[in-house]
Scaffold this motif. Structure first.
Motif, PDB file in Angstrom:
ATOM      1  N   TYR A  18      -0.140  -1.444   3.011  1.00  0.00           N
ATOM      2  CA  TYR A  18      -0.076   0.001   2.770  1.00  0.00           C
ATOM      3  C   TYR A  18       0.985   0.330   1.719  1.00  0.00           C
ATOM      4  O   TYR A  18       0.793   1.195   0.859  1.00  0.00           O
ATOM      5  N   ASN A  29       3.644   6.793   6.555  1.00  0.00           N
ATOM      6  CA  ASN A  29       2.433   6.465   7.330  1.00  0.00           C
ATOM      7  C   ASN A  29       2.197   4.968   7.481  1.00  0.00           C
ATOM      8  O   ASN A  29       1.184   4.564   8.070  1.00  0.00           O
ATOM      9  N   TRP A  33      -1.380   3.267   9.506  1.00  0.00           N
ATOM     10  CA  TRP A  33      -2.583   2.793   8.809  1.00  0.00           C
ATOM     11  C   TRP A  33      -2.840   1.335   9.165  1.00  0.00           C
ATOM     12  O   TRP A  33      -1.894   0.546   9.265  1.00  0.00           O
ATOM     13  N   PRO A  34      -4.095   0.962   9.378  1.00  0.00           N
ATOM     14  CA  PRO A  34      -5.348   1.730   9.313  1.00  0.00           C
ATOM     15  C   PRO A  34      -5.856   2.161  10.694  1.00  0.00           C
ATOM     16  O   PRO A  34      -7.035   2.397  10.873  1.00  0.00           O
ATOM     17  N   TYR A  36      -5.199   4.881  12.459  1.00  0.00           N
ATOM     18  CA  TYR A  36      -5.398   6.313  12.686  1.00  0.00           C
ATOM     19  C   TYR A  36      -6.207   6.933  11.548  1.00  0.00           C
ATOM     20  O   TYR A  36      -6.100   6.524  10.395  1.00  0.00           O
ATOM     21  N   ARG A  37      -6.961   7.945  11.922  1.00  0.00           N
ATOM     22  CA  ARG A  37      -7.672   8.761  10.935  1.00  0.00           C
ATOM     23  C   ARG A  37      -7.471  10.219  11.303  1.00  0.00           C
ATOM     24  O   ARG A  37      -7.643  10.606  12.461  1.00  0.00           O
ATOM     25  N   VAL A  39      -8.441  14.238  10.448  1.00  0.00           N
ATOM     26  CA  VAL A  39      -9.371  15.178   9.827  1.00  0.00           C
ATOM     27  C   VAL A  39      -8.688  16.538   9.749  1.00  0.00           C
ATOM     28  O   VAL A  39      -8.201  17.054  10.765  1.00  0.00           O
ATOM     29  N   ASN A  53     -10.905   4.705  15.979  1.00  0.00           N
ATOM     30  CA  ASN A  53     -12.213   5.372  16.016  1.00  0.00           C
ATOM     31  C   ASN A  53     -12.476   6.146  17.307  1.00  0.00           C
ATOM     32  O   ASN A  53     -13.599   6.600  17.545  1.00  0.00           O
ATOM     33  N   MET A 174      -0.757  10.838   8.030  1.00  0.00           N
ATOM     34  CA  MET A 174      -1.750  10.219   7.151  1.00  0.00           C
ATOM     35  C   MET A 174      -1.941  11.013   5.861  1.00  0.00           C
ATOM     36  O   MET A 174      -3.005  10.991   5.250  1.00  0.00           O
TER      37      MET A 174
END
Length: 300
Positions: A18, A29, A33-34, A36-37, A39, A53, A174
């Motif tokens: 990252y 962040n 990563w990776p 968490y995502r 929106v 996910n 993020m």
């Protein structure tokens, strides 16, 4: 043991990757990563947070207050002097911070923890929060520590992720690092201190979680707020749930003037919003809000 070593290796490898792939303004962040995502909506506020996910926080769900009055329970020693019936009102919503969960007689609707040191040092109390049906407002860093230790299916609370503005900047979950400039036209500043009325935009941190909690209560649109345990004095004494032999350190005594000024800003915003705020700690150093005596029940 092998899984722990593997996870440690994977996390360090992803941190390094990252760092290479992202600019310096995203470096906060690297621990997420990776896994968490996030929106965001058109205003840039967090709508959803996914962990591996799996949806872990959904801000699109409307938060409905049960009552128009609420009580913020902080953790000063004066809590021990408040009659227990103050914590059992059927016409109050209760909001706790940090170790307030130690009051077993209280049913909390909302909870706020933003100090990752508290999460690490008193995870026994954090677990009690996780096992309640409350809305748990916390930061990305605290969330990440929790999810390293507890399986999602074991968590009863509803996570709500807030982003803290501290020292003039907000490190978005993020996302980029956003600088907050008082000179920009904004509803958040008074006498140099910020107070957010939109909890999913940002909240300000002036060395005490109680200040962050007040901004969340403002965002929840409570017209009446009572505060218990907001002493801000006798820093040598343990918090109500601690003992002298097992007392966590505090920096509140080093930042008293900033804290007092910040609460003046909070009082200013509550006044223009026509929100009534009362302090139930008679000897509290915070003089920004009207104090109520405890010799009679003046809440209802």
């Amino acid at each position: 043991m092998r899984d722990l070593v593997f996870n440690y290796f994977v996390r360090n490898l992803t941190k390094y990757a990252y760092k290479i792939l992202k600019p310096a303004t995203y470096k906060h962040n690297r621990r997420y990563w990776p896994f968490y995502r996030v929106v965001r909506n058109t205003a840039g506020h967090i709508d959803q947070v996914f962990f591996r996910n799996t949806l872990i926080a959904d801000h699109r769900l409307k938060l409905n207050n049960r009552h128009s009055k609420c009580m913020l329970i902080a953790t000063g020693p004066s809590i021990k002097k408040i009659p227990k019936h103050f914590f059992k009102h059927e016409q109050l919503d209760y909001i706790g911070v940090n170790g307030a969960i130690a009051l077993s007689e209280v049913t909390f609707q909302h909870y706020v923890i933003i100090d990752h040191d508290f999460v690490q040092n008193r995870f026994d109390l954090v677990e009690r929060v996780l096992d309640t049906a409350c809305n748990f407002f916390t930061t990305a860093r605290c969330l990440d520590y929790i999810l390293r230790k507890v399986k999602i299916e074991q968590i009863r609370c509803q996570f709500k992720i807030i982003e803290i503005t501290s020292h003039g900047k907000n490190e978005l979950f993020m996302g980029n690092t956003v600088l907050v400039d008082e000179k920009v036209k904004s509803p958040y500043f008074y006498n140099g201190y910020g107070f957010s009325t939109q909890m999913y935009d940002t909240v300000f941190d002036y060395y005490t979680v109680a200040y962050t909690a007040l901004q969340i209560m403002s965002g929840l649109n409570y017209p009446y707020i009572y505060i218990a345990g907001l002493d801000m004095n006798n820093f040598n004494l343990p918090r109500f749930y601690e003992t002298l032999d097992a007392k966590q350190p505090t920096l509140l005594n080093q930042h008293t003037q900033s804290i007092l000024a910040a609460f003046e800003t909070a009082a200013y915003f509550f006044k223009i919003q026509n929100v009534s705020v009362y302090n139930l700690s008679p000897y509290s150093l915070i003089e920004s809000f009207e104090k109520l005596t405890l010799d009679q029940d003046t809440i209802l």
